[in-house]
Design an enzyme around this catalytic site. Sequence first.
Site, short mmCIF file in Angstrom:
data_model
loop_
_atom_site.label_atom_id
_atom_site.label_comp_id
_atom_site.label_asym_id
_atom_site.label_seq_id
_atom_site.Cartn_x
_atom_site.Cartn_y
_atom_site.Cartn_z
CG HIS A 296 2.87 20.99 20.16
ND1 HIS A 296 2.89 19.78 19.51
CD2 HIS A 296 3.48 20.78 21.35
CE1 HIS A 296 3.47 18.87 20.27
NE2 HIS A 296 3.84 19.45 21.39
CE LYS B 203 -7.34 16.64 10.58
NZ LYS B 203 -5.91 16.56 10.77
NE ARG B 204 -7.19 21.28 18.65
CZ ARG B 204 -6.78 22.46 18.17
NH1 ARG B 204 -7.58 23.52 18.26
NH2 ARG B 204 -5.59 22.59 17.60
CE LYS C 108 -6.68 20.89 14.43
NZ LYS C 108 -5.37 20.32 14.02
CB THR D 234 -0.39 12.45 15.39
OG1 THR D 234 -1.56 12.89 16.09
CG2 THR D 234 0.84 13.16 15.94
CE LYS E 249 -2.87 8.88 16.20
NZ LYS E 249 -3.73 9.77 16.98
#
Length: 929
Positions: A471, A659-660, A665, A767, A771
Amino acid sequence: MSERAQKKETQKTVKKTATAKKAAPAAKKAPAKKAATTAKAPAKKAATAKKAASAAKAPAKKTTTAKKAAPAKKTATASKATAKKAAPAKTAKAPAAVKAQAKKSVTAAKKAPAKKSPAVAKTADRKKIVVHPEKTHNITAQELHDMVAFQVKSCSGKSADKGTARDYWLALSRSIVEIMADDWEKTREKYGKVRQAHYLSAEFLVGRSMLNNLVNLGIYEQAVEAMKGFGINLTDLLEEETDAALGNGGLGRLAACFLDSCATLDLPVTGYGILYRYGLFRQTFENGFQREHPDSWMENGYPFVIPRYEDKIRVHFNDFDVWAIPCDMPITGYNTHNVNRLRLWKCEPAQEFDFNLFNSQRFDDAVIERNRVNDIFRVLYPNDTSYDGKVLRVRQQYFFVSASLQDIVRNYKAVHGNDFSKFAELNSIQLNDTHPVIGIPELMRILVDENGVKWEDAWEIVRHTFAYTNHTIMAEALEKWDCNIFRFLFPRIFEIVEGINNQQRAQFFEMGMYSELVDRLSILSDGKVQMAWMAIYGSYSVNGVAALHTEILKRDTLKEWYEIYPEKFSNKTNGVTPRRWLRVCDQDLAALITDLLGNEDWVTDLDQLKKLEKYANDKKVMERFLNVKRGNKVALCDHLKKTKGIEVNPDSIFDVQIKRLHEYKRQLLNAIYALNLYDRIKENPKLDMPPITVFFGAKAAPGYFRAKAIIKFINEIAKMIDNDPAMKGRLKVVFIENYNVSNGEKLFPAADISEQISTAGLEASGTGNMKFMMNGAVTLGTWDGANVEIAQSVGDDNVYIFGCRVEDMEATRAYYNPKWQYENIPGLKKALDRLVDGTFNDEGTGMFQDLFNGLIYGSNWQPGDTYYVLGDFDDYRKTRDQAYKDYANRMAWAKKCWINICNSGKFSSDRTISEYAKGIWKIKPAKIK
């Protein structure tokens, strides 16, 4: 139902009691008309009147005549005499109020348009659930009402109509488990006879269970009617459930989607994980700082997790032993009777507290071991910034992996005895990231030490049993643990790791590899156990989770391993379940899709949505879609107003990044843009921009100092904007506190823009991007992870891609100087200087100075702006500005959103799991009915 017959007489008594009392106390809860009807009915006929009334209110799709409305033949709890009395509403024996209601129902049914698709059940609020008519488990609303009444009375010790909201939620949850119990048992028996897959993961972020189960089982309508009998709105009752705190980010949400798809596709797959008592943590903000609190999600009971003490397993550590108690969660699929299982382990001491120490008043010493044991399953990802934290992490991983493998072996032996020749033939074990990789030496231990299998034979079994999902493409993120931790916790496991390492080195030398390469790829190197290396060496399959990600693994991160074992590598692009992430969470959009397609086949075949692309230029359909989107935005605004007191303009653009929290990110890039936009509006109040609301949702790991600094920075920006009257109706920043699955279910349907802005080449897949796409948001992102495949699916005109690409990043970094960006890109210096000029207050923590230095100067161990935030800023600003301007053309924007929805079929987890089942696990569906 197996238990229903045993409870029949008790349920009758409960029903009569509840009905008789409705005339008085329940009348306050129920609608006036219904209360009046109940009050007028004779006491002996109260139950009958209630049944007739229930029949009269049956959904239109089942009530085309009053005669069809009578449920007497289907109601297992009704006696023959009662069945005769529960005549259709048109008979003279029925009470007048019931006849009127039945007539009203029939009239409504006649007026309803002919339906090609399943009915849409309207709840008390604006939301709708599309209900599959073929999947009802033969449960009527009355039966479900009686089951709930029985549970309320037996479990709370109260009259059926005197329960609290929590009592009714627990009762309905237990009733759902009862309904699926027989199928659950049959599914386990069926799977025990065929080749199975076992999915080991440190996280399963399943969210709430009740609504998902009601819809999957096809009993949502029945539940609505059953709870009305208690004067309860099911929509309100659903809010009684807390999110199961079993994960944090994409890894856990992916695992939950996979289990949903496995059940829907009737695949023999069992999930294994840990029953975390407090999950990661519950997040609050105090003066803009993140604060962590225990997430006490199980404290008041959670019926969807069922302990199996009879199946407990002993797990041995060098310093103490523990019991692993399996706690099973049912995983329902859509339109199937199969019920799969998620087995979660909780930890209990093998020995109770020391009574003699306690009796000697050494109270703390007496329970010290119990506390150490509880630490194992207390929280997800314990802070590992200290050596003790690292020990706890490894102990936690071994605990659930050892228990899971012992369980798998025990089940195998129950059928095949001690003949392990077919073990790999009948079992595939998927390692979701490196957290469960310790399972490779553990299975060797179980086979060799406990079952007398020769080392060579055991290794052949092991390497044909395990499959590994990677991952991450960041080499520094690949797990590695100090050898001393292994020696301390489980010396025998370390001996086995040494044996595997020696075997690997000998094999590689025989293959003609040079010493430096063998050393670099050794499982034991630099005094650490390289978990990713052990995963690749000890598995028959290695897969990435997006096309770009897998190519980077082959080309860079795992290049040498790919050259050795090219046949092991494959790609399995991630996906998300359309059941939870479209059908349930965006119910109005689901209803629109069903109406246009004429059926619900799309729920298990998301490629069907491609047929709807022809409506992209249909103004009427686009207007319907825009109305759905605005309704979702209004619902989110109402929720924020009600729960947090935050007012948001539903007519603003909803630009969302959830998100985290991690530097790669790049929530920081988003925040700097918001701050710069604030400055631009202040400098030019006539700036041509629509109203904008920027949403963030993220948790930072407790020990991640810089991530927590970014949260504080964003909250400072939000506060400054809120305090400036000039920003009212122009710009707002909202940081959603304690972001979780339930929050996501409100945010994804409401979003206009999906922020997917990670540094190119660092996001494996994502992911959340899928969505958002599925719910009609347009991606604003980098050429990274699954963004690449989304862009290829929808076309360049329907996404907004910016920034440096993966293939250019290495050359770019060779000359990149973030200080030049800071001084020369308009607006950057003004925005960043607020970190250090006193505009924003970090209360002396040094957080903001560290953020500033990290961006501009770097440190001794890394260069400035490692994640290329400032380098991508100018292109990001231009691209985002353009997206905001395009939003003004409502029909053109709706078309972009619609094309995203219509091309989301590829990103269903059903497709992903079908590829796993065929390409890696080699399993086939095992349907029970």
